[in-house]
Design an enzyme around this catalytic site. Structure first.
Site, short mmCIF file in Angstrom:
data_model
loop_
_atom_site.label_atom_id
_atom_site.label_comp_id
_atom_site.label_asym_id
_atom_site.label_seq_id
_atom_site.Cartn_x
_atom_site.Cartn_y
_atom_site.Cartn_z
N LYS A 182 -26.50 28.30 137.19
CA LYS A 182 -25.38 29.21 137.09
C LYS A 182 -24.06 28.34 137.19
O LYS A 182 -22.95 28.80 136.49
CB LYS A 182 -25.64 30.45 138.27
CG LYS A 182 -26.71 31.19 137.78
CD LYS A 182 -26.35 32.44 138.12
CE LYS A 182 -27.36 33.45 137.63
NZ LYS A 182 -28.68 33.40 138.00
N GLU A 208 -19.65 39.94 139.11
CA GLU A 208 -20.91 40.71 139.54
C GLU A 208 -21.89 39.76 139.94
O GLU A 208 -22.07 38.46 139.47
CB GLU A 208 -21.45 41.64 138.38
CG GLU A 208 -22.44 40.73 137.52
CD GLU A 208 -22.16 39.60 136.75
OE1 GLU A 208 -20.81 39.43 136.38
OE2 GLU A 208 -22.90 38.94 136.16
N SER A 222 -34.88 26.19 136.55
CA SER A 222 -33.54 26.79 136.61
C SER A 222 -32.94 26.95 137.97
O SER A 222 -31.74 26.83 138.12
CB SER A 222 -33.65 28.38 136.12
OG SER A 222 -34.49 29.14 136.72
#
Ligand SMILES: *Cc1c(COP(=O)(O)O)cnc(C)c1O
Length: 411
Positions: A102, A124, A391
């Site tokens: 991210k 968010e 990830s």
């Protein structure tokens, strides 16, 4: 990595989205009129930034010095021996700053916000990973940061709430509806409309109204740019299969993108099968979803016959969303990306297996890709290779994984 990672070329993978943000019939800009102005402003700013070598240079440097790129390509030798089939490689996005892929997108969008002269950031977050990455880049750039998070998620992810606050972010609990991610997105959109002059909204996945799905994809494209070169160095050929988990779809599109125009490479997205494909018990949009519009975007959505959004369930919060990114819907329809799912149980087995065989504790989200990738490797010849995108790391999940496996951690 090269100075061209944001600049589009003529190859087919760059032909979507079109100027209206459409991936075939999917995507678009399904928003109230008040949001059209900020979205068009953002589209214009991003179109200029992505062609500017100075922006590209700042992005590359930040990915290297702040986020920790390039990430390694790791040959999982013990796991490969255990299954006795294809050679299993892991792309180590779990090694990045703040613990997951991210940060690639958070860095890119923060640089864009600075370039646009925005002083305030909103975002968010569901489990808190995107909130933590956003809080980190805001601290770094001295930007005011407000994170919207469902009140239910705040209770479940108290540690991430504290991390965000440590880095100077304000975390606002959302009490509406199910008190989870969907409601947090609605609140963030409401805030954006009200404060658009000084505020940029850092959306956390390859989802939402144009230009977000394209922009977030571009910022994660670095994953497959690196892995392609690394696989060629390690094996002298491209991987036979690339596997990634799919929540909104950002780590998956980033790890697939450079292989889209390489037809011999099979691409597989793995969704959350939860407790099985029964309404309300999973988040496998391609196994049970239908076409619809949610939060700015036309795509595959889990909904009932009246168009009400279905409840979802997954042991991993990051895959627990009723809709999937429009680029995935597009490549699903064209048959270029194949979709599968892993259940909670398969995910937890893979979580334990990687920890014990390789000394790497994976995120529960990534464990879905692992579960499918391992099954695939065991059914494939030894001469073939499976590349699995790891990830994120599992530190954040140890508590809930233990509980799901019936282990009580006493402090
Ligand atoms: C958020 C998250 C995901 C799911 O998001 P995508 O946008 O689908 O990548 C997957 N893995 C990890 C570790 C995450 O934190």
């Amino acid at each position: 990595m090269s100075a061209s990672s944001l600049i589009p070329t003529k190859e087919p993978r760059f032909q979507v989205p079109d100027v209206r943000g459409r991936f075939g019939q999917f995507g678009g800009m399904y928003v109230p009129e008040t949001l059209m102005t900020p979205l068009l402003e953002l589209s214009k700013a991003y179109a200029e930034a992505r062609r500017d070598p100075a922006f590209q240079n700042d992005f590359t440097n930040m990915l290297r010095d702040f986020a920790g790129r390039p990430t390694g390509l790791y040959f999982a030798e013990s796991l490969t021996k255990h299954f006795g089939g294809a050679r299993i490689y892991l792309k180590r996005e779990d090694m990045l700053h703040t613990g997951a892929h991210k940060i690639n997108n958070a860095v890119g969008q923060a640089l864009l916000a600075v370039r646009m002269g925005k002083k305030r950031i909103i975002a968010e977050t569901g489990a808190g990973q995107h909130g933590v990455a956003t809080a980190a880049v805001c601290a770094k750039f001295g930007l005011k940061c407000v994170i919207y998070m469902g009140a239910e998620d705040m209770e479940r992810q108290a540690l991430n709430v504290y991390r965000m606050r440590l880095m100077g972010a304000e975390v606002r609990g959302v009490e509406a509806g199910q008190r989870t991610l969907k409601e947090a997105v609605n609140e963030a959109m409401r805030d954006w409309v009200t404060n658009v002059r000084d505020t940029h909204y850092i959306l956390g996945t390859a989802y939402g109204a144009h230009p977000y799905p394209m922009m977030v994809r571009d910022f994660h494209r670095i994953i497959s740019m690196e892995s392609k070169q690394q696989m060629l160095r390690a094996e002298n050929k491209l991987p036979d299969h690339v596997v990634a988990c799919v929540g909104g779809g950002s780590n998956a599109i980033g790890s697939f993108f450079e292989y889209l125009d390489e037809p011999e490479v099979e691409l597989i997205g793995v969704e959350a099968g939860g407790r099985g494909i029964v309404e309300g018990q999973h988040a496998a949009r391609f196994a049970g979803g239908r076409l619809g519009v949610l939060q700015g975007c036309l795509t595959h959505i889990l909904q009932n016959s009246e168009g009400q959004i279905e409840g979802t369930h997954s042991v991993s919060a990051g895959l627990d969303y009723a809709a999937v990114g429009p680029e995935h819907a597009y490549y699903h329809e064209r048959g270029r990306i194949k979709f599968a799912y892993a259940t909670d149980e398969e995910c937890l087995d893979a979580f334990k297996l990687l920890s014990s065989k390789e000394g790497i504790i994976p995120a529960l989200e990534s464990s879905h890709a692992l579960a499918y990738g391992c099954k695939l490797a065991s059914d494939s010849p030894r001469t073939s290779t499976v590349l699995i995108n790891l990830s994120g790391r599992g530190d954040k999940d140890v508590w809930s994984a233990a509980r799901a496996m019936g282990v009580e951690i006493k402090l």
